[in-house]
Design a protein around this motif. Sequence first.
Motif, PDB file in Angstrom:
ATOM      1  N   THR B  42       0.225  -1.368  -0.132  1.00  0.00           N
ATOM      2  CA  THR B  42       0.234  -0.141   0.119  1.00  0.00           C
ATOM      3  C   THR B  42       0.921   1.382   0.187  1.00  0.00           C
ATOM      4  O   THR B  42       0.526   2.580  -0.772  1.00  0.00           O
ATOM      5  CB  THR B  42      -0.754  -0.192   1.300  1.00  0.00           C
ATOM      6  N   GLN B  84      -7.427   0.287   0.545  1.00  0.00           N
ATOM      7  CA  GLN B  84      -7.274  -0.782   0.663  1.00  0.00           C
ATOM      8  C   GLN B  84      -8.552  -0.706   1.788  1.00  0.00           C
ATOM      9  O   GLN B  84      -9.641  -1.648   1.832  1.00  0.00           O
ATOM     10  CB  GLN B  84      -6.364  -1.156   1.235  1.00  0.00           C
ATOM     11  N   ASP B 175      -5.971  -1.592  -4.739  1.00  0.00           N
ATOM     12  CA  ASP B 175      -5.392  -1.542  -3.107  1.00  0.00           C
ATOM     13  C   ASP B 175      -6.909  -3.483  -3.157  1.00  0.00           C
ATOM     14  O   ASP B 175      -7.446  -2.956  -1.965  1.00  0.00           O
ATOM     15  CB  ASP B 175      -5.327  -1.037  -2.700  1.00  0.00           C
ATOM     16  N   GLU B 176      -5.854  -4.366  -2.600  1.00  0.00           N
ATOM     17  CA  GLU B 176      -6.844  -5.517  -2.645  1.00  0.00           C
ATOM     18  C   GLU B 176      -8.739  -5.515  -3.181  1.00  0.00           C
ATOM     19  O   GLU B 176      -9.499  -5.135  -1.537  1.00  0.00           O
ATOM     20  CB  GLU B 176      -6.989  -5.097  -0.884  1.00  0.00           C
TER      21      GLU B 176
END
Lengths: 313, 253
Positions: B42, B84, B175-176
């Motif tokens: 991240t 995220q 992000d994820e």
Amino acid sequence: MDIILNQYYLQIVIFVLVNAILGVSIYMTLSTGQLSLGNAGFMSIGAYTCAILTVKAGFPVYLAIPIGGAAASFISLIIGYPALRLTGIYLAIATLGFGEVVRVIILNLKITNGALGISGIPTLGTKISKMLSSFGLSRFGGLTAQQTSNLLVLVVLIFILAFLVFFCTRLNRSRVGRAFASIKADESAAEAMGINTTYYKLLAFALGAFIAGMAGGLSAHLTFFIGPKDFAYHRTVEILSFAVLGGSDLIIGPIVGALLLTMLPELLRSASEYRLMIYGALMVIMMAFRPQGLISKETVRFWKRKLGRRINQ
Amino acid sequence: MTLVLDQVSKSFGGLAALSDISFKVNDGEIVGIIGPNGAGKTTLFNLITGIFPPTEGKISYHGKNLLGLRPYKVTALGLARTFQNIRLFGHMSPLDNVMVGAHCRTKAGVWRGLWRTPAQRKEEKSTRERAQALLQLVGIENDTDSPAGSLPYGQQRRLEIARALATEPELILLDEPAAGMNESETQDLRLLIKKIQMMGKTVVLIEHDMNLVMNVCDRLVVINFGQKIAEGTPAEIQKNPLVIEAYLGREEA
Ligand SMILES: Nc1ncnc2c1ncn2[C@@H]1O[C@H](COP(=O)(O)OP(=O)(O)OP(=O)(O)O)[C@@H](O)[C@H]1O
Ligand SMILES: [Mg+2]
């Protein structure tokens, strides 16, 4: 009719309207999530600029009031650029300090007459009546000249407030309004989504200052006299409490807050010794039980649903 | 070459979150960034998007230096991201969230918004239509009056993707995106990522779901303790002993 035109009531309604305009000014800065306590400072800049222009330079009121707003707005840009790097409580303290600095400067300047203040400011009512009589309109029906001018002031103030409400609702449903709302919701996410947060925070700050400055100019021309004491920090707290009581989600919030908080002291006049106490208690109760203020988006949604169901039945 | 990271390092106080990371992302690729928790993935996105500057190193995009640019400028250049920990504008409607994304590609200011000039109305209409199309693309019904924050988790993740796409990026950093999604939602996500690639966009994907990563990515970069330990195709990465150790070694410990 006499009751409606009663001098005392009209005066209160006029104060309600000016305060409602101030409520809109704090709503504006709060719409990007900035807690600014500089509104009394901006108000005083507007009031003094406007009063000096009309009293000392002979400007017409309708020009002096927007110039007062512009002056406040200009100063807000200068202090806003560094101040808006601060957030939350730090911004609040910095802007509160700014208000005090303005007050002290006004207290010490020659052109503002220091602690004596500026008196003999022509009232808005007489100005408007004069303007109308130059058009050959002097009286309406059986109204006295005083009543006519008061009514005209009322109309002007309602018009200004209505325009501001129109302005804010239009803004809210536009690209700029969405940018404001996104900054209020999550500043760094807004920045990451391509919004120049500095620019929009400054814009909201300057618009709020303009409105506060105009309200200052208006109030200078309603009270005949202004002094530095009128714009001390208690005024800021008062303006803030419109938003605290009414809520700052929707523009109607601070306007209702201004209405209630301006009427309340008048209603409580008989219990005047306890006025401030009751006022303070009200604030504490709000903070504890309804921090979002009386009117929030949920409130509106709730009543819409409820009324909608009743109509359907 | 689209995105180039050249010996990028970042430390927070004494902690070296990233050291000496170099890799490139080509136009139209889907590049996966994988690594254990706390590896610095991240942080890498935060460096690219200008949230904070690297301690050392260079980052450029199409030859243009990204360092020192504020996040909104990076977005304007054509790089968009999701977060995220979901960061939607919770009280706003899903449609408004996406429309905020279109901000940097539209123009109307205060004046035009106030008077609803023909130009403003036209712009507003096309912004709304594009936003609706994006909501449809990610599979969110647009009839909801409820705020974005009250959507189910999986939809919130997809709404973030729609919002990022509204900025009209050439390259999107996810992000994820599969975090918290069930198997069928992850399947839909895989198709969505492929669609985004088909739209001519480059994708950089951080993800823990190995099944998704191995199936969707053209190339992978593996980070462990802030260092790049491997780079290659999914097949190569699966065989790489360093990667196996980084992942399996943890399980043994
Ligand atoms: N803003 C920050 N300030 C201080 N330390 C930070 C900051 N951001 C990240 N770190 C630290 O840097 C390291 C890498 O964090 P990062 O969030 O990049 O990991 P990650 O690979 O994304 O992990 P995960 O898979 O859990 O999301 C961690 O030790 C984290 O605590
Ligand atoms: Mg992470």
